[in-house]
Design a protein around this motif. Structure first.
Motif, PDB file in Angstrom:
ATOM      1  N   TRP A 111       0.837  -1.210   0.000  1.00 39.14           N
ATOM      2  CA  TRP A 111       0.000   0.000   0.000  1.00 39.14           C
ATOM      3  C   TRP A 111       0.871   1.260   0.000  1.00 39.14           C
ATOM      4  CZ3 TRP A 111      -4.848   0.240  -1.283  1.00 39.14           C
ATOM      5  CH2 TRP A 111      -5.659  -0.884  -1.129  1.00 39.14           C
ATOM      6  N   ARG A 153     -15.331  -9.605  -5.004  1.00 42.08           N
ATOM      7  CA  ARG A 153     -14.023  -8.989  -4.752  1.00 42.08           C
ATOM      8  C   ARG A 153     -14.206  -7.538  -4.292  1.00 42.08           C
ATOM      9  NH1 ARG A 153      -8.336  -9.905  -6.334  1.00 42.08           N
ATOM     10  NH2 ARG A 153      -7.338  -8.109  -5.375  1.00 42.08           N
ATOM     11  N   ASN A 154     -13.444  -7.195  -3.262  1.00 38.20           N
ATOM     12  CA  ASN A 154     -13.571  -5.870  -2.667  1.00 38.20           C
ATOM     13  C   ASN A 154     -12.187  -5.412  -2.239  1.00 38.20           C
ATOM     14  OD1 ASN A 154     -15.070  -3.722  -1.739  1.00 38.20           O
ATOM     15  ND2 ASN A 154     -15.348  -4.608   0.296  1.00 38.20           N
ATOM     16  N   ILE A 155     -11.938  -4.107  -2.307  1.00 36.88           N
ATOM     17  CA  ILE A 155     -10.672  -3.603  -1.762  1.00 36.88           C
ATOM     18  C   ILE A 155     -10.764  -3.661  -0.240  1.00 36.88           C
ATOM     19  CG2 ILE A 155      -9.184  -1.582  -1.496  1.00 36.88           C
ATOM     20  CD1 ILE A 155     -10.038  -0.609  -4.193  1.00 36.88           C
ATOM     21  N   GLU A 156      -9.782  -4.265   0.401  1.00 37.78           N
ATOM     22  CA  GLU A 156      -9.796  -4.341   1.867  1.00 37.78           C
ATOM     23  C   GLU A 156      -8.833  -3.302   2.436  1.00 37.78           C
ATOM     24  OE1 GLU A 156      -9.101  -8.451   2.894  1.00 37.78           O
ATOM     25  OE2 GLU A 156     -10.795  -9.062   1.636  1.00 37.78           O
ATOM     26  N   LEU A 157      -9.390  -2.425   3.240  1.00 38.61           N
ATOM     27  CA  LEU A 157      -8.582  -1.329   3.794  1.00 38.61           C
ATOM     28  C   LEU A 157      -8.446  -1.443   5.322  1.00 38.61           C
ATOM     29  CD1 LEU A 157     -10.269   1.508   1.701  1.00 38.61           C
ATOM     30  CD2 LEU A 157      -7.902   0.741   1.429  1.00 38.61           C
ATOM     31  N   ASP A 158      -8.724  -2.657   5.821  1.00 43.33           N
ATOM     32  CA  ASP A 158      -8.759  -2.805   7.288  1.00 43.33           C
ATOM     33  C   ASP A 158      -7.429  -3.257   7.886  1.00 43.33           C
ATOM     34  OD1 ASP A 158      -8.806  -5.260   6.114  1.00 43.33           O
ATOM     35  OD2 ASP A 158     -10.497  -6.066   7.254  1.00 43.33           O
ATOM     36  N   ASN A 159      -6.413  -3.398   7.030  1.00 44.00           N
ATOM     37  CA  ASN A 159      -5.162  -3.965   7.549  1.00 44.00           C
ATOM     38  C   ASN A 159      -3.955  -3.154   7.059  1.00 44.00           C
ATOM     39  OD1 ASN A 159      -3.656  -5.860   8.945  1.00 44.00           O
ATOM     40  ND2 ASN A 159      -3.652  -7.354   7.271  1.00 44.00           N
ATOM     41  N   LYS A 168      -4.834 -12.421   9.930  1.00 42.08           N
ATOM     42  CA  LYS A 168      -5.093 -12.452   8.486  1.00 42.08           C
ATOM     43  C   LYS A 168      -3.861 -12.973   7.758  1.00 42.08           C
ATOM     44  CE  LYS A 168      -7.722  -9.555   5.426  1.00 42.08           C
ATOM     45  NZ  LYS A 168      -8.540  -8.358   5.433  1.00 42.08           N
ATOM     46  N   LYS A 174      -3.405 -10.461  -3.448  1.00 43.34           N
ATOM     47  CA  LYS A 174      -4.587  -9.662  -3.074  1.00 43.34           C
ATOM     48  C   LYS A 174      -4.162  -8.215  -2.781  1.00 43.34           C
ATOM     49  CE  LYS A 174      -8.792  -9.164  -0.964  1.00 43.34           C
ATOM     50  NZ  LYS A 174      -9.301  -7.951  -1.555  1.00 43.34           N
ATOM     51  N   ASP A 178      -5.440  -5.124  -4.933  1.00 45.47           N
ATOM     52  CA  ASP A 178      -6.221  -4.095  -4.234  1.00 45.47           C
ATOM     53  C   ASP A 178      -5.561  -2.722  -4.365  1.00 45.47           C
ATOM     54  OD1 ASP A 178      -7.964  -6.047  -3.427  1.00 45.47           O
ATOM     55  OD2 ASP A 178      -7.765  -5.676  -1.279  1.00 45.47           O
TER      56      ASP A 178
END
Ligand code: NAP
Length: 319
Positions: A111, A153-159, A168, A174, A178
């Motif tokens: 990221w 499918r979704n962008i995961e912004l929790d990590n 996780k 991924k 993302d």
């Protein structure tokens, strides 16, 4: 054509290096923004020799580090009056990587490198770009975003800071997909935001392009290295992609184009007509073709979320 000044991140290898060679061969001034100066010197020399253009400079930049971005931009300002083109080419994608890695700012490295670094750099250099008579920014995206044709499918912004690193599983594929999807979506909102300054912002969807031996050596697992080596046989050369970078960043055709996702053939892509969750021939055509992107790319709420996350992660460093 007026000679331009272009910054290309990750210009010591692969597509970035081929792009640096292309721009300098056409007489433009190139700033190679690379994280390892010693390692990048031979690429700089090779480009100068091949292009017969000695206005090819090497500057230190670690795109994953906010301090490094600030230092790079300050040095750039000290030595330069303007900037015409900014190409966010560098990326983190360590095939087979199994362990979470973090940037100097404590952000997961994929990221930090693929989204927040380009976001910060864009904003810190925005005023310089705004002074150009034809400023353009290009984001390097990937055909990997086709995975978002899957409606689940979704962008995961929790990590983003490793909040879930103990629960996780690390999945480099991924995270890469993302972060590149987020970069593609950011292209739309930055294009809108920068319109008053005349700065055009586009993204290019890069297909399978031949990778250098050095890049293959970085792969963490032999299995992935073998697959990538086999893919290299059918992959197109980096020079092919460099031509697309060049066309989007310099041609009259793209002079007034902004907020678009473009394929390797310089074609402006559009959203698929196939609704999420629906299959059939249309979906197969879109999956194998490069004319359409998934509906997810235009999700307004997610676009705003991505923009807001970029803002909060980098806000202390923008001024
Ligand atoms: N090749 C493909 O099939 C393909 C497909 C889709 C998208 N892309 C995209 O195309 C772009 C170029 O990839 P490539 O195939 O040319 O790969 P590459 O040869 O491995 O080049 C990646 C470049 O990024 C640099 N880089 C990585 N992290 C950095 C950091 N923190 N700071 C500064 N530079 C950094 C690398 O520097 P070092 O040499 O120091 O590591 C290298 O110069 C990337 O955005 C990639 O995601 C490539």
């Amino acid at each position: 054509m007026k000679k331009k000044t272009v910054i290309i991140t990750g210009a010591n290898s692969g597509i970035g290096k081929a792009a640096a060679k292309k721009f300098s061969s056409e007489g433009h001034r190139v700033i190679m923004a690379c994280r390892n100066i010693e390692k990048s010197k031979p690429a700089q020399n090779e480009i100068i020799e091949a292009s017969k253009n000695d206005t090819v400079e090497l500057m230190k930049l670690d795109v994953s580090s906010f301090e490094s971005i600030r230092a790079f931009c300050s040095e750039y300002r000290r030595n330069n009056d303007g900037l015409d083109i900014l190409i966010h080419n560098a990326a983190f994608f360590n095939h087979g990587e199994k362990v979470f890695q973090f940037s100097p700012d404590g952000i997961e490295l994929t990221w930090a490198t693929n989204l927040f670094g380009p976001f910060l750099m864009t904003h810190v250099l925005k005023d310089l770009l705004a002074q150009s008579d034809d400023p353009r920014i290009l984001n390097a995206s990937t055909t990997n975003i086709k995975h978002f044709f899957d409606p689940k499918r979704n962008i995961e912004l929790d990590n983003l800071h490793g909040e879930l690193k103990d629960t996780k599983k690390y999945n480099v594929y991924k995270l890469y997909g993302d972060s590149k999807m987020a970069l593609s979506m950011l292209t739309f909102t930055l294009a809108e935001e920068f319109k008053p300054d005349g700065i055009k912002v586009n993204a290019v969807m890069i297909p399978n392009i031949r990778q250098e031996k050095e890049s293959l050596r970085k792969f963490k697992m032999g299995y992935y290295r073998v697959i990538a080596t086999l893919q290299n046989i059918i992959a197109r050369p980096p020079e092919r992609m460099a031509d697309t970078y060049y066309h989007i960043c310099t041609s009259d055709e793209f002079k007034d184009i902004t907020g678009k996702l473009v394929n390797i053939d310089n074609k402006i892509m559009s959203c698929t007509k196939v609704p999420p969750g629906k299959g059939g021939f249309g979906l197969i055509k879109d999956l194998f073709g490069s004319d359409h992107y998934p509906v997810y790319v235009e999700d307004r709420e997610m676009i705003e979320t991505v923009r807001e996350v970029c803002r909060t992660e980098t806000e202390k460093f923008v001024q």
